[in-house]
Scaffold this active site. Sequence first.
Site, PDB file in Angstrom:
ATOM      1  N   ALA A  41       0.844  -1.188   0.000  1.00 37.17           N
ATOM      2  CA  ALA A  41       0.000   0.000   0.000  1.00 37.17           C
ATOM      3  C   ALA A  41       0.882   1.242   0.000  1.00 37.17           C
ATOM      4  O   ALA A  41       2.085   1.178   0.278  1.00 37.17           O
ATOM      5  CB  ALA A  41      -0.924  -0.012   1.216  1.00 37.17           C
ATOM      6  N   GLY A  54       0.296  -5.029   1.796  1.00 36.49           N
ATOM      7  CA  GLY A  54      -1.045  -5.039   1.232  1.00 36.49           C
ATOM      8  C   GLY A  54      -1.121  -5.773  -0.093  1.00 36.49           C
ATOM      9  O   GLY A  54      -2.166  -6.318  -0.446  1.00 36.49           O
ATOM     10  N   GLU A 113      -1.475  -9.388   0.834  1.00 35.78           N
ATOM     11  CA  GLU A 113      -2.864  -9.602   1.265  1.00 35.78           C
ATOM     12  C   GLU A 113      -3.791  -9.694   0.049  1.00 35.78           C
ATOM     13  O   GLU A 113      -4.703 -10.531   0.010  1.00 35.78           O
ATOM     14  CB  GLU A 113      -3.298  -8.470   2.193  1.00 35.78           C
ATOM     15  CG  GLU A 113      -2.597  -8.503   3.545  1.00 35.78           C
ATOM     16  CD  GLU A 113      -2.670  -7.187   4.292  1.00 35.78           C
ATOM     17  OE1 GLU A 113      -3.538  -6.362   3.945  1.00 35.78           O
ATOM     18  OE2 GLU A 113      -1.857  -6.974   5.205  1.00 35.78           O
ATOM     19  N   GLU A 122       5.008  -4.702   7.488  1.00 39.47           N
ATOM     20  CA  GLU A 122       4.295  -3.613   8.156  1.00 39.47           C
ATOM     21  C   GLU A 122       4.884  -3.251   9.525  1.00 39.47           C
ATOM     22  O   GLU A 122       4.943  -2.070   9.884  1.00 39.47           O
ATOM     23  CB  GLU A 122       2.804  -3.978   8.317  1.00 39.47           C
ATOM     24  CG  GLU A 122       1.980  -3.852   7.044  1.00 39.47           C
ATOM     25  CD  GLU A 122       1.945  -5.122   6.215  1.00 39.47           C
ATOM     26  OE1 GLU A 122       0.995  -5.301   5.450  1.00 39.47           O
ATOM     27  OE2 GLU A 122       2.885  -5.939   6.334  1.00 39.47           O
TER      28      GLU A 122
END
Length: 261
Positions: free
Chosen positions: A72, A117, A120, A140
């Site tokens: 992200a 992300g 994911e 993260e």
Amino acid sequence: MSIKTFAVSHARAEIDASGIATLTIEDAGVLNILSTPVIDGLRQALARLCEDESVRVLVLRGASDRAFVAGADIAEMAALDEPTARRFISNLRDLCNAVRHFPVPVIARIPGWCLGGGLEFALACDLRISADDAQFGMPEVKVGIPSVIHAALMPSLIGAANSAWLLLTGELIDARLARQWGLVNAAVPKAELDDAVRKLAEGFAALGPAALRQQKKLLRRWETMSVDEAIEDSVAEFGAAFNTGEPQKFMNEFLERKRQK
């Protein structure tokens, strides 16, 4: 071969005559980063593809081959507070759920980095095919946040110990280890990646579309049931399959091939 195409902001979709759809992340930088505008564009494209009954399988990829998605947008996240952070991650959750509950199989084409992300997003897919030099990680914790949303799929996929290592250390693993752990279904030389993805997609496209959609739906339902409940639930689905005509078609074709041998 005729190809249907459409484009929205940050996403381009192609559907070939066999029903293989390819959704490409566009204008997201060389690492296909998930910012809010990119997430919004992908969600819009997925909603449109979801309504297209001609789609038999979906391939997700980035325009840049340096990554599937390298995470992200850190620049965007650095400016968040609690309310805006909740909105940002909820939007990413909804994108991943759109993939996870997409009515046909979804294949992640992973040529390089697959991080945070982006991992994911890949975990929400049904199958993951990577280049053998791809790198995977959930970094993260190294930027002050926990891995959340579809990182929750990781323990059931690769086990508690492997998940703890990835999520707590933030360190990377290579494609060889990702394949060994079951994080990816196959890792092939980068020059062979498109052929491997295409071969898998063509296999799905050759199957009965109703049966394939039914099987995908069952896989999602079984995740929330006990084994006994899932077994009982599947009895009615088996019977319903015979209303589509597909069992009769494919079984009779199989029997005819046997007779001709």
